[in-house]
Scaffold this active site. Structure first.
Site, PDB file in Angstrom:
ATOM      1  CB  THR A 117      16.474  94.826  14.488  1.00 18.59           C
ATOM      2  OG1 THR A 117      16.568  95.607  13.292  1.00 18.59           O
ATOM      3  CG2 THR A 117      17.763  94.052  14.678  1.00 18.59           C
ATOM      4  CB  SER A 156      18.033  92.784   5.890  1.00 14.00           C
ATOM      5  OG  SER A 156      17.795  93.923   6.707  1.00 14.00           O
ATOM      6  CB  THR A 157      15.391  93.430  10.401  1.00 12.94           C
ATOM      7  OG1 THR A 157      16.113  92.701  11.388  1.00 12.94           O
ATOM      8  CG2 THR A 157      14.059  93.901  10.989  1.00 12.94           C
ATOM      9  CG  ASN A 158      15.658  96.878   7.150  1.00 15.95           C
ATOM     10  OD1 ASN A 158      15.246  96.750   8.303  1.00 15.95           O
ATOM     11  ND2 ASN A 158      16.697  97.636   6.841  1.00 15.95           N
ATOM     12  CB  THR A 203     -34.813 110.112   8.317  1.00 13.44           C
ATOM     13  OG1 THR A 203     -36.030 110.881   8.299  1.00 13.44           O
ATOM     14  CG2 THR A 203     -34.917 108.980   7.297  1.00 13.44           C
ATOM     15  CB  SER A 334     -28.830  98.379  38.026  1.00 15.37           C
ATOM     16  OG  SER A 334     -28.706  99.297  39.091  1.00 15.37           O
ATOM     17  CB  SER A 335     -24.954  97.411  41.949  1.00 23.55           C
ATOM     18  OG  SER A 335     -24.839  98.826  41.946  1.00 23.55           O
ATOM     19  CE  LYS A 340     -31.031 100.891  33.954  1.00 28.33           C
ATOM     20  NZ  LYS A 340     -29.991 100.569  32.962  1.00 28.33           N
TER      21      LYS A 340
END
Length: 480
Positions: A117, A156-158, A203, A334-335, A340
């Site tokens: 609404t 209506s909203t509905n 697999t 990587s830090s 990497k």
């Protein structure tokens, strides 16, 4: 007199601008004078400070709702419910809203009570005030064009909110399908480039039988292309609307002819082949089409997640992993570990998939929680679906442009693993029997030799036959 189109300025209830007084069934409230919304929207802003995500997050929903209101106005003019002048001004306002210049005038939280609404009234108020402005009147001069009596006439909203949500999902799905098709075609192109490059299939993460990289990437294309078709089928289901049903589907407060007229007008203004629901009462409360759409979106997410997982496995390494494919390096990984590089694009896709799966659960819970003639939780359904669609579309786009289009394969490793795999003994079943093939495979593994060489030493099968039946590339073409 027609006012020039203005560029809206986002305002909130806390802005220190001048205000105007509006009233509703509860009482009076001050609304920012520069705002196109009115009292109902202002109350919703104050009532639902929850997620911090406004309805404007979903421009497709705003566009769709503007089209619904435009269709309603045109139908009402034909039926004499509103004047031609009112209809003309509302029509122009809806076009302006559809064009996106007023998106910031929809500040209501996506998580709102009232079955939508607040969004409907937000739309009614913005349309009314923009129409008044176009006509040369002051905002809030609702004696000329009223949000309820004029803009919301016969509605209506509905019935308008579900129709707008459905239409917005049609728009959003078209974008998702384009992204899905584009990613599928990218895998198809990669498949063609690698169709004769052999590798070893697996697999349960264990060595299986030979295949080509092209076959592996081609399978990705196949599942994504099928998903796109499934999503496209949802568009027809979502194009069935309950407009004209008003509050619960009985059509109270609407001319009996309104339902047919407004459906026709919505087809005209939207370009979508919308049709009227056979049972408007059922359509007002039933969320099954949203559940189905969410399920198809989740199906795509499942496939996308599996593809991302496979890419991460195939590119694992670069020394101690499978390292069968190479993906573009996008950022330092990587830090602390120099050099990497991580598969950040597939990882981002995986997280997008997790998010969409959670949204699917939200949609299911909200759809089930409806009661009697209405489901009050359609706003969270709409938000979840539209957000999920956007996330998946963006995830597929970044996977395609930042990863798949730059994939190369490790031809040497692929061929070596396929040629030396003990699993090639499978192709000897018809010559020496299963038990003897098992013995050859185990001996090849124990001695670190190929099945071909072990079988030559055993003298059980002639060399020319072994050369043929143990050729990895030929083994990938058994069904051709």
């Amino acid at each position: 007199m027609t006012a020039a189109i203005l560029t809206p300025v986002h305002t909130t209830a806390t802005t220190a601008d001048a205000t105007r007084t509006e009233h509703d069934c509860i009482g009076e409230l001050q609304v920012p004078a520069s705002a196109y919304w009115g009292i109902h929207t202002q109350r919703a802003i104050e009532n639902f400070p929850v997620s911090g995500v406004p309805v404007s997050r979903h421009p497709e929903l705003i566009q769709a709702y503007a089209l619904v209101k435009q269709a309603c106005a045109r139908a009402n003019v034909q039926l004499g419910g509103i004047t031609k002048t009112q209809g003309r001004l509302i029509d122009a306002a809806c076009r302006d809203i559809y064009d996106g210049g007023f998106n910031d005038q929809f500040p209501v939280d996506v998580l709102q009570g009232g079955a939508g609404t607040s969004t409907n009234m937000n739309m009614n108020e913005v349309i009314a005030n923009r129409a008044l402005e176009i006509g040369g009147y002051e905002k809030g001069d609702y004696a000329v064009i009223h949000p309820n009596d004029t803009v919301n006439k016969s509605q209506s909203t509905n019935d308008t909110y579900p129709a707008a949500v459905r239409l917005s999902l049609v728009f959003a799905l078209r974008t998702l399908i384009r992204s899905c098709d584009a990613l599928a075609m990218s895998f198809l192109a990669l498949s063609h480039r690698t169709e004769n490059i052999v590798k070893l299939g697996r697999t349960q993460l264990q060595d299986a039988v030979p295949m080509t990289f092209g076959q592996e990437f081609g399978a990705f294309h196949t599942v994504l292309a099928a998903d796109a078709k499934k999503l496209n089928a949802e568009i027809a289901r979502l194009s069935v609307v309950n407009l004209g049903g008003t509050a619960i589907g009985t059509g109270i407060c609407a001319d009996a002819r309104f339902r047919g007229l407004v459906t026709k007008e919505l087809r005209n203004v939207s370009g979508v082949s919308v049709t009227a629901a056979e049972d408007a009462i059922a359509a007002t409360s039933d969320m099954a089409d949203f559940v189905d759409t969410s399920s198809q979106i989740k199906r795509l997410a499942v496939h996308l997640g599996k593809i991302a997982n496979d890419i991460r496995l195939l590119t694992s390494g670069p020394q101690a992993g499978l390292v069968e494919i190479h993906i573009p390096a996008r950022q330092a990984g990587s830090s602390i570990m120099p050099g990497k590089i991580n598969p950040v694009i597939p990882e981002c896709v995986n997280q997008s998939v997790f998010t969409v799966m959670g949204m699917d659960t939200t949609v299911s819970c909200a759809a089930e929680a409806g009661q009697l003639q209405l489901n009050a939780f359609e706003p969270v359904i709409a938000h979840s679906l539209l957000d999920g669609i956007a996330i998946l579309a963006h995830a597929m786009d970044t996977l395609r442009t930042n990863c798949v289009e730059g994939i190369t394969v490790n031809e040497q490793i692929g061929l070596a693993r396929a040629t030396n795999s003990a699993s090639l003994a499978t192709s000897l079943n018809g010559y020496v029997g299963y038990e003897e093939a098992v013995r050859l495979a185990k001996k090849a593994l124990a001695e670190g030799r190929s099945v071909h060489d072990v079988a030559i030493d055993e003298g059980m099968v002639r060399k020319e036959i072994l050369d043929d039946v143990l050729d990895p590339l030929k083994l990938t073409r058994l069904n051709k």
